[in-house]
Motif scaffolding. Structure first.
Motif, PDB file in Angstrom:
ATOM      1  N   THR A   1       9.545   6.653  16.806  1.00 36.08           N
ATOM      2  CA  THR A   1       9.657   5.272  16.341  1.00 36.08           C
ATOM      3  C   THR A   1       9.228   4.338  17.465  1.00 36.08           C
ATOM      4  O   THR A   1       9.745   4.421  18.578  1.00 36.08           O
TER       5      THR A   1
ATOM      6  N   LYS B   1       8.473   0.916  13.291  1.00 34.12           N
ATOM      7  CA  LYS B   1       7.822   1.841  12.376  1.00 34.12           C
ATOM      8  C   LYS B   1       7.862   3.258  12.941  1.00 34.12           C
ATOM      9  O   LYS B   1       7.801   3.461  14.149  1.00 34.12           O
ATOM     10  N   THR B   2       7.951   4.236  12.057  1.00 35.38           N
ATOM     11  CA  THR B   2       8.010   5.637  12.457  1.00 35.38           C
ATOM     12  C   THR B   2       6.682   6.324  12.150  1.00 35.38           C
ATOM     13  O   THR B   2       6.108   6.142  11.068  1.00 35.38           O
ATOM     14  N   TYR B   3       6.210   7.125  13.091  1.00 35.78           N
ATOM     15  CA  TYR B   3       4.930   7.822  12.956  1.00 35.78           C
ATOM     16  C   TYR B   3       5.115   9.292  13.310  1.00 35.78           C
ATOM     17  O   TYR B   3       6.110   9.675  13.922  1.00 35.78           O
ATOM     18  N   THR B   4       4.141  10.099  12.945  1.00 34.11           N
ATOM     19  CA  THR B   4       4.134  11.503  13.342  1.00 34.11           C
ATOM     20  C   THR B   4       3.134  11.693  14.477  1.00 34.11           C
ATOM     21  O   THR B   4       2.179  10.907  14.626  1.00 34.11           O
TER      22      THR B   4
ATOM     23  N   THR C   1       8.284  13.343  14.909  1.00 30.35           N
ATOM     24  CA  THR C   1       8.232  11.903  14.633  1.00 30.35           C
ATOM     25  C   THR C   1       8.688  11.084  15.835  1.00 30.35           C
ATOM     26  O   THR C   1       9.429  11.562  16.695  1.00 30.35           O
TER      27      THR C   1
ATOM     28  N   SER D   1      -6.324   5.292  14.438  1.00 28.80           N
ATOM     29  CA  SER D   1      -4.901   5.593  14.552  1.00 28.80           C
ATOM     30  C   SER D   1      -4.029   4.560  13.850  1.00 28.80           C
ATOM     31  O   SER D   1      -4.098   3.364  14.120  1.00 28.80           O
ATOM     32  N   GLU D   2      -3.203   5.061  12.939  1.00 27.08           N
ATOM     33  CA  GLU D   2      -2.261   4.188  12.238  1.00 27.08           C
ATOM     34  C   GLU D   2      -1.285   3.549  13.229  1.00 27.08           C
ATOM     35  O   GLU D   2      -0.890   2.388  13.075  1.00 27.08           O
ATOM     36  N   TYR D   3      -0.938   4.311  14.245  1.00 23.47           N
ATOM     37  CA  TYR D   3      -0.006   3.798  15.259  1.00 23.47           C
ATOM     38  C   TYR D   3      -0.594   2.611  16.020  1.00 23.47           C
ATOM     39  O   TYR D   3       0.046   1.565  16.157  1.00 23.47           O
TER      40      TYR D   3
ATOM     41  N   SER E   1      -0.410  12.006  13.296  1.00 19.73           N
ATOM     42  CA  SER E   1      -1.159  10.792  12.945  1.00 19.73           C
ATOM     43  C   SER E   1      -1.880  10.197  14.153  1.00 19.73           C
ATOM     44  O   SER E   1      -2.821   9.413  13.987  1.00 19.73           O
TER      45      SER E   1
END
Length: 219
Positions: free
Chosen positions: A189, A194-197, A187, A206-208, A200
């Protein structure tokens, strides 16, 4: 003893003290001016995306379980520690460069919006603002594909192609999948909080990146 005192020595000392005081004032003023000039230069260079040696470093680096920076932080502990560190530290560094460029562009745009002189508006819009927008666009593109191969795409390829094949050759299918599962669940931040993997980041949508541009929409 003569009733008349010889003041020549005292006069010389007084002049020396005055001269020392003047020199100190000049030196202090020079140092102050030089500091302000350097600060101004660095601010301008940063706002237009130019490189400058201003004595600061924004790279997030680290090893072991976690690392932090002014941009964000990340956590991973596994066999491909170095490559995960490279991916995420570069990602957060490029992210900070984009956010800085975005803020510089917004500041200039907000200033232009306060102007009433049409000629000045056109001059700044087609000049400084255009340069800042180009710097912002370049900074965003570097997050994904950087010219020095430090972008997100290059980092992901190293992990999920090169490192995966290495694990596959050395330990077989099960070992390779276990290694990649560990990488995917690492993970980090971002500066948005917000924290992402890492996993992802592989998504086409991409959610990021969506989260970053939602917080800092591209101009």
């Amino acid at each position: 003893m003569s009733k008349y005192r010889n003041n020549n020595g005292a006069t010389v000392i007084e002049y020396a003290c005055i001269a020392s005081g003047i020199a100190l004032v000049i030196l202090t003023g020079t140092l102050f001016t030089r500091t302000n000039i350097k600060k101004t230069f660095c601010e301008v260079a940063s706002s237009i995306g130019a490189g400058s040696n201003c004595g600061t470093s924004n790279a997030a680096s680290g090893s072991g379980n976690s690392s932090g920076s002014s941009s964000g932080s990340y956590s991973y502990n596994g066999v491909y520690q170095t490559d995960v560190d490279n991916l995420l530290s570069n990602l957060l560094q490029h992210e900070k460069a984009y956010v800085d460029a975005w803020q510089a562009t917004k500041k200039e745009q907000d200033y232009i919006n306060t102007l009433t002189d049409a000629n000045e508006v056109n001059h700044l819009t087609n000049g400084t603002l255009q340069q800042l927008k180009q710097a912002e666009s370049s900074a965003y593109n570097n997050i994904i594909n950087a010219s020095d191969n430090s972008g997100m795409s290059e980092g992901l390829n190293q992990l999920f192609s090169v490192d995966y094949n290495k694990s596959l050759a050395e330990g077989g299918q099960t070992q390779a999948e276990d290694d990649m599962d560990s990488v995917e669940t690492a993970t980090f931040t971002s500066s948005t909080g917000k924290t992402y993997t890492v996993g992802s980041l592989e998504d086409d949508n991409s959610e990021y990146l969506n989260g970053l541009t939602s917080e800092y929409p591209r101009h």
